[in-house]
Design a protein around this motif. Structure first.
Motif, PDB file in Angstrom:
ATOM      1  N   TYR A  77      -4.641   3.057  -8.426  1.00 50.69           N
ATOM      2  CA  TYR A  77      -4.890   3.128  -7.033  1.00 50.69           C
ATOM      3  C   TYR A  77      -6.499   2.792  -6.723  1.00 50.69           C
ATOM      4  CZ  TYR A  77      -0.630   5.845  -7.525  1.00 50.69           C
ATOM      5  OH  TYR A  77       0.621   6.197  -7.513  1.00 50.69           O
ATOM      6  N   PRO A  99       5.126   6.773  -2.358  1.00 52.23           N
ATOM      7  CA  PRO A  99       4.459   7.821  -2.632  1.00 52.23           C
ATOM      8  C   PRO A  99       5.150   9.090  -2.145  1.00 52.23           C
ATOM      9  CG  PRO A  99       3.396   5.893  -1.613  1.00 52.23           C
ATOM     10  CD  PRO A  99       4.719   5.370  -1.524  1.00 52.23           C
ATOM     11  N   ARG A 120      -7.811   6.711  -6.816  1.00 49.84           N
ATOM     12  CA  ARG A 120      -7.112   7.805  -7.318  1.00 49.84           C
ATOM     13  C   ARG A 120      -6.657   7.784  -8.571  1.00 49.84           C
ATOM     14  NH1 ARG A 120      -5.017  12.246  -4.742  1.00 49.84           N
ATOM     15  NH2 ARG A 120      -5.298  12.979  -6.844  1.00 49.84           N
ATOM     16  N   ASP A 159      -0.567   8.598  -4.887  1.00 53.06           N
ATOM     17  CA  ASP A 159      -1.292   8.081  -3.521  1.00 53.06           C
ATOM     18  C   ASP A 159      -0.599   6.926  -2.825  1.00 53.06           C
ATOM     19  OD1 ASP A 159      -3.242   8.152  -1.695  1.00 53.06           O
ATOM     20  OD2 ASP A 159      -4.434   6.574  -2.943  1.00 53.06           O
ATOM     21  N   ASN A 193      -2.262   4.229  -1.799  1.00 50.66           N
ATOM     22  CA  ASN A 193      -3.149   2.997  -1.748  1.00 50.66           C
ATOM     23  C   ASN A 193      -2.984   2.327  -3.211  1.00 50.66           C
ATOM     24  OD1 ASN A 193      -5.134   1.328  -0.893  1.00 50.66           O
ATOM     25  ND2 ASN A 193      -6.837   2.775  -0.688  1.00 50.66           N
ATOM     26  N   ILE A 194      -2.128   1.811  -3.600  1.00 47.27           N
ATOM     27  CA  ILE A 194      -1.801   1.033  -4.560  1.00 47.27           C
ATOM     28  C   ILE A 194      -2.683  -0.318  -4.756  1.00 47.27           C
ATOM     29  CG2 ILE A 194      -0.159  -0.179  -5.926  1.00 47.27           C
ATOM     30  CD1 ILE A 194       2.042   1.679  -4.743  1.00 47.27           C
ATOM     31  N   SER A 195      -3.617  -0.473  -5.942  1.00 45.13           N
ATOM     32  CA  SER A 195      -4.259  -1.596  -5.836  1.00 45.13           C
ATOM     33  C   SER A 195      -3.798  -2.450  -7.236  1.00 45.13           C
ATOM     34  CB  SER A 195      -5.838  -1.346  -6.151  1.00 45.13           C
ATOM     35  OG  SER A 195      -5.775  -0.275  -7.330  1.00 45.13           O
ATOM     36  N   SER A 236       0.639  -1.363  -0.025  1.00 44.03           N
ATOM     37  CA  SER A 236      -0.082   0.153  -0.121  1.00 44.03           C
ATOM     38  C   SER A 236       0.848   1.414   0.105  1.00 44.03           C
ATOM     39  CB  SER A 236      -0.878   0.060   1.273  1.00 44.03           C
ATOM     40  OG  SER A 236      -1.952  -0.869   1.419  1.00 44.03           O
TER      41      SER A 236
END
Length: 182
Positions: free
Chosen positions: A128, A103, A131, A110, A112-114, A89
């Motif tokens: 993200y 980040p 984002r 951001d 919050n890497i997905s 994350s």
């Protein structure tokens, strides 16, 4: 050899020729998998990266998150250029725990890497949860951020060898050509 690995909340299921064979990395919540040179790198929910030796001895060696600064939760794991990176994350890490991309105001949008993928030109595509998408140059010198009503809540990024990209989002599929144009 007809082998498939299935990451689950209770470990990694080994399926050979369509039949369940055994569970490895028991009691680990396996979120991401990457086979490499007789080993399986398992990105976990709470234990960072666990390395499973696929030889009959089946040795397991968790990487020490405190010593290596590896992320506790690994969302994706896979090859980026000549290295295998784990996406947590809060950035991208080598499997030994060295953070190579984090980040900050100068680069990533951001924490919050997905989703993560790498295109044939070596650019990292980083999606993200909330984002949009960053496309980072191979030398980490520049980033292009893209976010709109469709490119939001990124779930998965696939970049085949032709350089086109498909980005799955909560709002549908966004396609890019090799020039990174939607």
């Amino acid at each position: 050899e007809g082998i498939t690995f299935a990451g689950t909340a209770a470990g990694v299921g080994v399926i050979r020729n369509g039949k369940y064979e055994r569970t490895i990395a028991e009691e680990r919540f396996a979120r991401a998998l990457h086979p490499q040179n007789g080993r399986l790198l398992v990105g976990t929910q709470e234990d960072g990266v666990v390395v499973v030796d696929l030889t009959p001895a089946r040795r397991r060696r968790p990487l020490d998150a405190q010593e290596t600064s590896a992320p506790a939760t690994v969302h994706r794991i896979g090859p980026v250029g000549d290295r295998v990176l784990a996406a947590g994350s809060d950035g991208l890490y080598t499997t030994s725990g060295e953070r190579v991309l984090a980040p900050d105001r100068a680069l990533l949008t951001d924490g919050n890497i997905s989703a993560v993928a790498v295109d044939p030109g070596g650019r990292a595509w980083i999606g993200y949860f909330d984002r949009g998408l960053d496309i980072v140059e191979p030398d980490f010198s520049r980033v292009r951020h893209i976010e709109d009503d469709n490119l939001f809540c990124v779930n998965r990024i696939v970049v085949p060898p032709d350089g086109n990209a498909a980005v799955a989002t909560a709002n549908g599929l966004v396609l890019f050509d090799a020039a990174m144009q939607k």
